[in-house]
Design a protein around this motif. Sequence first.
Motif, PDB file in Angstrom:
ATOM      1  N   SER A  11       0.836  -1.208   0.000  1.00 54.85           N
ATOM      2  CA  SER A  11       0.000   0.000   0.000  1.00 54.85           C
ATOM      3  C   SER A  11       0.867   1.254   0.000  1.00 54.85           C
ATOM      4  O   SER A  11       0.624   2.196  -0.758  1.00 54.85           O
ATOM      5  CB  SER A  11      -0.922  -0.020   1.218  1.00 54.85           C
ATOM      6  OG  SER A  11      -1.707   1.144   1.285  1.00 54.85           O
ATOM      7  N   VAL A  12       1.881   1.256   0.844  1.00 59.94           N
ATOM      8  CA  VAL A  12       2.778   2.412   0.912  1.00 59.94           C
ATOM      9  C   VAL A  12       3.544   2.580  -0.395  1.00 59.94           C
ATOM     10  O   VAL A  12       3.722   3.700  -0.894  1.00 59.94           O
ATOM     11  CB  VAL A  12       3.751   2.265   2.107  1.00 59.94           C
ATOM     12  CG1 VAL A  12       4.816   3.361   2.076  1.00 59.94           C
ATOM     13  CG2 VAL A  12       2.986   2.303   3.425  1.00 59.94           C
ATOM     14  N   LYS A  17       1.135   9.385  -1.146  1.00 60.20           N
ATOM     15  CA  LYS A  17       1.758   9.768   0.128  1.00 60.20           C
ATOM     16  C   LYS A  17       1.312   8.775   1.181  1.00 60.20           C
ATOM     17  O   LYS A  17       0.181   8.266   1.136  1.00 60.20           O
ATOM     18  CB  LYS A  17       1.350  11.187   0.556  1.00 60.20           C
ATOM     19  CG  LYS A  17       1.822  12.293  -0.360  1.00 60.20           C
ATOM     20  CD  LYS A  17       1.357  13.657   0.158  1.00 60.20           C
ATOM     21  CE  LYS A  17       1.852  14.784  -0.743  1.00 60.20           C
ATOM     22  NZ  LYS A  17       1.218  14.718  -2.083  1.00 60.20           N
ATOM     23  N   SER A  18       2.169   8.506   2.141  1.00 63.16           N
ATOM     24  CA  SER A  18       1.823   7.595   3.231  1.00 63.16           C
ATOM     25  C   SER A  18       2.353   8.136   4.548  1.00 63.16           C
ATOM     26  O   SER A  18       3.326   8.905   4.583  1.00 63.16           O
ATOM     27  CB  SER A  18       2.396   6.195   2.983  1.00 63.16           C
ATOM     28  OG  SER A  18       1.775   5.585   1.888  1.00 63.16           O
ATOM     29  N   PHE A  19       1.733   7.680   5.606  1.00 63.31           N
ATOM     30  CA  PHE A  19       2.003   8.215   6.944  1.00 63.31           C
ATOM     31  C   PHE A  19       1.892   7.066   7.942  1.00 63.31           C
ATOM     32  O   PHE A  19       1.117   6.124   7.753  1.00 63.31           O
ATOM     33  CB  PHE A  19       0.954   9.288   7.250  1.00 63.31           C
ATOM     34  CG  PHE A  19       0.874   9.721   8.683  1.00 63.31           C
ATOM     35  CD1 PHE A  19       1.690  10.750   9.157  1.00 63.31           C
ATOM     36  CD2 PHE A  19      -0.033   9.141   9.556  1.00 63.31           C
ATOM     37  CE1 PHE A  19       1.602  11.168  10.485  1.00 63.31           C
ATOM     38  CE2 PHE A  19      -0.121   9.549  10.881  1.00 63.31           C
ATOM     39  CZ  PHE A  19       0.700  10.563  11.343  1.00 63.31           C
ATOM     40  N   CYS A  20       2.681   7.113   9.017  1.00 67.47           N
ATOM     41  CA  CYS A  20       2.503   6.133  10.089  1.00 67.47           C
ATOM     42  C   CYS A  20       2.815   6.768  11.434  1.00 67.47           C
ATOM     43  O   CYS A  20       3.614   7.713  11.533  1.00 67.47           O
ATOM     44  CB  CYS A  20       3.376   4.894   9.861  1.00 67.47           C
ATOM     45  SG  CYS A  20       5.149   5.146  10.067  1.00 67.47           S
ATOM     46  N   ILE A 110      -1.151   3.053   9.975  1.00 67.46           N
ATOM     47  CA  ILE A 110      -0.575   3.410   8.673  1.00 67.46           C
ATOM     48  C   ILE A 110      -1.710   3.896   7.768  1.00 67.46           C
ATOM     49  O   ILE A 110      -2.747   3.230   7.664  1.00 67.46           O
ATOM     50  CB  ILE A 110       0.108   2.192   8.022  1.00 67.46           C
ATOM     51  CG1 ILE A 110       1.212   1.637   8.937  1.00 67.46           C
ATOM     52  CG2 ILE A 110       0.683   2.550   6.648  1.00 67.46           C
ATOM     53  CD1 ILE A 110       1.480   0.162   8.736  1.00 67.46           C
ATOM     54  N   LEU A 111      -1.507   5.028   7.118  1.00 68.81           N
ATOM     55  CA  LEU A 111      -2.519   5.556   6.204  1.00 68.81           C
ATOM     56  C   LEU A 111      -1.856   5.915   4.884  1.00 68.81           C
ATOM     57  O   LEU A 111      -0.855   6.643   4.859  1.00 68.81           O
ATOM     58  CB  LEU A 111      -3.199   6.792   6.791  1.00 68.81           C
ATOM     59  CG  LEU A 111      -4.368   7.347   5.960  1.00 68.81           C
ATOM     60  CD1 LEU A 111      -5.549   6.382   5.980  1.00 68.81           C
ATOM     61  CD2 LEU A 111      -4.801   8.719   6.478  1.00 68.81           C
ATOM     62  N   SER A 112      -2.404   5.403   3.790  1.00 69.05           N
ATOM     63  CA  SER A 112      -1.863   5.670   2.451  1.00 69.05           C
ATOM     64  C   SER A 112      -2.910   6.352   1.587  1.00 69.05           C
ATOM     65  O   SER A 112      -4.055   5.897   1.516  1.00 69.05           O
ATOM     66  CB  SER A 112      -1.435   4.357   1.777  1.00 69.05           C
ATOM     67  OG  SER A 112      -0.357   3.760   2.468  1.00 69.05           O
ATOM     68  N   HIS A 113      -2.503   7.445   0.923  1.00 70.48           N
ATOM     69  CA  HIS A 113      -3.383   8.133  -0.023  1.00 70.48           C
ATOM     70  C   HIS A 113      -3.169   7.521  -1.394  1.00 70.48           C
ATOM     71  O   HIS A 113      -2.098   7.682  -1.987  1.00 70.48           O
ATOM     72  CB  HIS A 113      -3.059   9.625  -0.035  1.00 70.48           C
ATOM     73  CG  HIS A 113      -3.920  10.401  -0.990  1.00 70.48           C
ATOM     74  ND1 HIS A 113      -3.491  11.532  -1.639  1.00 70.48           N
ATOM     75  CD2 HIS A 113      -5.199  10.187  -1.425  1.00 70.48           C
ATOM     76  CE1 HIS A 113      -4.453  11.990  -2.419  1.00 70.48           C
ATOM     77  NE2 HIS A 113      -5.500  11.184  -2.305  1.00 70.48           N
TER      78      HIS A 113
END
Length: 390
Positions: A11-12, A17-20, A110-113
């Motif tokens: 996913s990342v 863009k991705s965030f954790c 973890i969040l992925s756009h």
Amino acid sequence: MNETVELAILSVQKANKSFCRFISANDVGATGSHQSGFYIPKGSAELLFDTPGTKGENKDKTINIKWQNDFDTISRAIYYGTGTRNEYRLTRFGKGFPFLNDDNVGDLFILSHIEADQYEGYVLSNDDDIEDFFTAFDLTSNETNKLINKTISVSAENKLLGCFNGFIALLNKSFPSTIDLANTSRTCFNTAYGITNKKVIAEPDKGLLQWLNAEYQLFKAIELEVYSENINVPFNNLDTLINFANTILNRRKSRAGKSLENHLAEVFKIFDLKFEPQCITEDYKKPDFIFPGKKQYHDNNYDKAKLVFLASKTTCKDRWRQIINEADRIEIKHLFTLQQGISKNQLNEMYKEGVRLVVPKPYISSFPKEYQEKIFSLEGFISFTNSKQK
């Protein structure tokens, strides 16, 4: 590696863009605050909005998040800018949402756009899973709470191949010793994937199989480098071709047997078991492993019930008989093998002769059902042997 971790990594890798960050007590509302939901720091605002929020104003938008590649929520990304507040959050996950409970504090979020208003979210709870994710993107626990910089991240597989290539370059088109091959492949794999002694102790069967696979990868790469000139030039005659092929096959067979012994020895060292490899018994026989060692084996005053024998053979359908007379003081002979499945008749014969199998845990199911409980996994054998040394 856990499938959820693999999906999170993918996913990342595909995201814009991705965030954790680690889920906090404030996120789940455990601090007494009325606001729960995932906090997003201002430095990562571009994950949610094209432009930063303006102090004195609130703004929000609706986004779709697919969680764990399993279910979706229609959630709210919001900037709170009025009054004393100046923060970004994700809220509205619906009744029964499983990741905003007290038990989730300390989990990795973890969040992925992916595109437009489509996002993917993952929550990792297990320490090993979190370490695997960090390893994939060259992160440490103090590098969270911000966007993941993929431009400088190196996948674990790339790290492994880079380590292999560095070793191969030093060989100058020659083969290393079997012990150097085993040690290097293990070191490269452990470094690339963040494998610690703690992980091996938790799952010795898994660790052993991973090391064996890594060594095979390295050996194949060395073969390609060493034999590259030979395979690109036609052979003058059939005998030359046959001799060349036999050389390759013999080297492969020799490596496979020694490889298993070398990696088993490393596992036993990590578990702090007392053992001795290739010690001499009767008639100059050399069992692969005697626990705790040669001195105790040859001491007739030492309780023979505390002695443990282990042979290691990659396959054993025919060769298991070779171990029967390798240590007369030890009646039961344990045999570690990578063989997957043996007939009931052969197993029955083995057990009559005092041979007991030890196989990697995932392989046990390939044996006849009535014998599965009689077969040790590597973890089970270690526990058995450790009990003898207390």
